[in-house]
Design a protein around this motif. Structure first.
Motif, mmCIF file in Angstrom:
data_model
loop_
_atom_site.group_PDB
_atom_site.id
_atom_site.type_symbol
_atom_site.label_atom_id
_atom_site.label_comp_id
_atom_site.label_asym_id
_atom_site.label_seq_id
_atom_site.Cartn_x
_atom_site.Cartn_y
_atom_site.Cartn_z
ATOM 1 N N PRO A 192 -1.210 7.619 10.154
ATOM 2 C CA PRO A 192 -1.032 7.474 11.608
ATOM 3 C C PRO A 192 -0.294 6.174 11.899
ATOM 4 C CG PRO A 192 -3.269 8.152 11.101
ATOM 5 C CD PRO A 192 -2.614 7.797 9.788
ATOM 6 N N LEU A 193 0.668 6.230 12.796
ATOM 7 C CA LEU A 193 1.495 5.053 13.087
ATOM 8 C C LEU A 193 0.643 3.842 13.435
ATOM 9 C CD1 LEU A 193 4.400 4.007 13.428
ATOM 10 C CD2 LEU A 193 4.281 4.711 15.828
ATOM 11 N N ALA A 194 -0.428 4.064 14.193
ATOM 12 C CA ALA A 194 -1.247 2.948 14.667
ATOM 13 C C ALA A 194 -2.034 2.269 13.545
ATOM 14 C CB ALA A 194 -2.215 3.440 15.741
ATOM 15 N N SER A 195 -2.197 2.945 12.395
ATOM 16 C CA SER A 195 -3.009 2.378 11.320
ATOM 17 C C SER A 195 -2.177 1.864 10.150
ATOM 18 C CB SER A 195 -4.009 3.424 10.810
ATOM 19 O OG SER A 195 -3.330 4.486 10.167
ATOM 20 N N MET A 196 -0.867 1.752 10.345
ATOM 21 C CA MET A 196 -0.004 1.271 9.274
ATOM 22 C C MET A 196 -0.402 -0.153 8.866
ATOM 23 S SD MET A 196 2.262 3.426 8.225
ATOM 24 C CE MET A 196 3.385 4.754 8.651
ATOM 25 N N SER A 197 -0.375 -0.403 7.558
ATOM 26 C CA SER A 197 -0.632 -1.751 7.066
ATOM 27 C C SER A 197 0.610 -2.612 7.273
ATOM 28 C CB SER A 197 -0.987 -1.706 5.582
ATOM 29 O OG SER A 197 0.113 -1.254 4.831
ATOM 30 N N LEU A 198 0.487 -3.877 6.978
ATOM 31 C CA LEU A 198 1.627 -4.778 7.144
ATOM 32 C C LEU A 198 2.691 -4.544 6.076
ATOM 33 C CD1 LEU A 198 -0.199 -8.132 8.007
ATOM 34 C CD2 LEU A 198 0.859 -6.501 9.577
ATOM 35 N N LYS A 199 2.249 -4.102 4.901
ATOM 36 C CA LYS A 199 3.183 -3.927 3.786
ATOM 37 C C LYS A 199 2.866 -2.607 3.095
ATOM 38 C CE LYS A 199 3.866 -7.697 1.314
ATOM 39 N NZ LYS A 199 3.573 -8.899 0.481
ATOM 40 N N TYR A 200 3.828 -1.686 3.071
ATOM 41 C CA TYR A 200 3.574 -0.389 2.465
ATOM 42 C C TYR A 200 4.846 0.145 1.817
ATOM 43 C CZ TYR A 200 5.077 0.859 7.233
ATOM 44 O OH TYR A 200 5.743 0.944 8.435
ATOM 45 N N PHE A 201 4.699 1.216 1.011
ATOM 46 C CA PHE A 201 5.867 1.760 0.316
ATOM 47 C C PHE A 201 5.746 3.260 0.125
ATOM 48 C CE2 PHE A 201 3.048 1.432 -3.316
ATOM 49 C CZ PHE A 201 3.472 2.430 -4.184
ATOM 50 N N THR A 241 0.839 -1.190 0.000
ATOM 51 C CA THR A 241 0.000 0.000 0.000
ATOM 52 C C THR A 241 0.876 1.241 0.000
ATOM 53 O OG1 THR A 241 -1.737 -1.138 1.250
ATOM 54 C CG2 THR A 241 -1.774 1.278 1.267
ATOM 55 N N GLU A 242 0.593 2.178 -0.910
ATOM 56 C CA GLU A 242 1.364 3.411 -0.931
ATOM 57 C C GLU A 242 0.971 4.308 0.239
ATOM 58 O OE1 GLU A 242 2.516 7.221 -3.805
ATOM 59 O OE2 GLU A 242 1.025 5.749 -4.482
ATOM 60 N N ILE A 243 1.972 4.824 0.925
ATOM 61 C CA ILE A 243 1.738 5.751 2.022
ATOM 62 C C ILE A 243 1.205 7.071 1.446
ATOM 63 C CG2 ILE A 243 2.891 7.174 3.776
ATOM 64 C CD1 ILE A 243 2.661 4.355 4.681
ATOM 65 N N PRO A 244 0.139 7.651 2.013
ATOM 66 C CA PRO A 244 -0.332 8.959 1.542
ATOM 67 C C PRO A 244 0.779 10.002 1.646
ATOM 68 C CG PRO A 244 -1.947 7.956 3.005
ATOM 69 C CD PRO A 244 -0.722 7.116 3.085
ATOM 70 N N LEU A 245 0.667 11.072 0.859
ATOM 71 C CA LEU A 245 1.716 12.084 0.821
ATOM 72 C C LEU A 245 1.865 12.829 2.140
ATOM 73 C CD1 LEU A 245 1.176 13.555 -2.752
ATOM 74 C CD2 LEU A 245 2.804 11.801 -2.010
#
Length: 232
Positions: A52-61, A44-48
């Motif tokens: 929020p740290l608590a809602s991070m997915s398991l795999k992102y870029f 999942t691409e991180i928004p610009l």
């Protein structure tokens, strides 16, 4: 995918990169942590403005831009609402040792200065439009002074680093005392419990210095990772 608006090339390997090039920076907490390059399928691409740290997915870029020999800076704030104290306790302020895609280095916050600078590069408690003191800080050197000839025609610096809608936590504690804005009006006094942040569209490009409580969790403040490594 929101690639940075640099004229550099998208690279797959660190050793291929030149200043202005960029590379996919991934995090996968189900396997090996940080990864450079490769497919973003399943990530999942991180928004610009960060997540929020608590809602991070398991795999992102997101992307990292090469700004100097052995130095990459993320093209965005990755995690917002993250406190400076949390970053410090997890060694992300001065540097968390990591091996990323077979390259040893540290992941850390950028440096951003401790006060305003005057025309001679000396410290000032007033915003004179010359950036931060000391003038050799990474925010001014690599982000504000990113080469204009490496920005895509029709784009601007925010298209490269996406810095105008948030603050980036920096390493430093502000110099204690009263600060003034560009009009000479007295603002609040900095204290030892606060830390420097750079960015935000509420201030002019050179006057983007602010500070906030190290324990504060803010949607508009976050962690922009830097990767520093030894380049041979």
């Amino acid at each position: 995918m929101t690639a940075p608006a640099t004229t550099g090339q998208l690279r797959e390997k660190l050793f291929e990169m030149e200043i202005g090039d960029y590379i996919v920076w991934k995090y996968d907490n189900t396997t090996s942590g940080y990864i450079f390059g490769g497919s973003t399928t399943g990530y999942t691409e991180i928004p610009l403005t960060g997540n929020p740290l608590a809602s991070m997915s398991l795999k992102y870029f997101w992307y990292a831009i090469k700004v100097d020999k052995g130095l990459l800076i993320a093209d965005r704030v990755v995690s917002n609402t993250t406190t400076w104290d949390w970053l410090n306790s997890n060694k992300f302020v001065e540097g968390s040792p990591r091996i990323i895609s077979e390259t040893s280095g540290v992941v850390r916050c950028p440096s951003g200065g401790v006060a305003y600078a005057d025309a001679s590069g000396n410290k000032s408690n007033a915003d004179l439009g010359f950036g931060a003191f000391p003038p050799i800080n990474e925010w001014d050197k690599y982000i504000i002074k990113f080469p204009t000839n490496k920005i895509v025609t029709g784009e601007n610096l925010d298209g490269v680093f996406h810095h105008l809608n948030n603050y980036t936590w920096c390493k430093e504690t502000p110099i204690y005392g009263t600060w003034k804005d560009s009009a000479g009006n007295t603002t609040t006094s900095a204290s030892s419990s606060q830390r420097i942040g750079r960015g935000s569209n509420t201030r002019a490009q050179w006057s983007d210095i602010n500070y906030a409580a190290s324990s504060g969790s803010y949607a508009t403040w976050g962690f922009r990772p830097v990767f520093e490594y030894k380049e041979v």
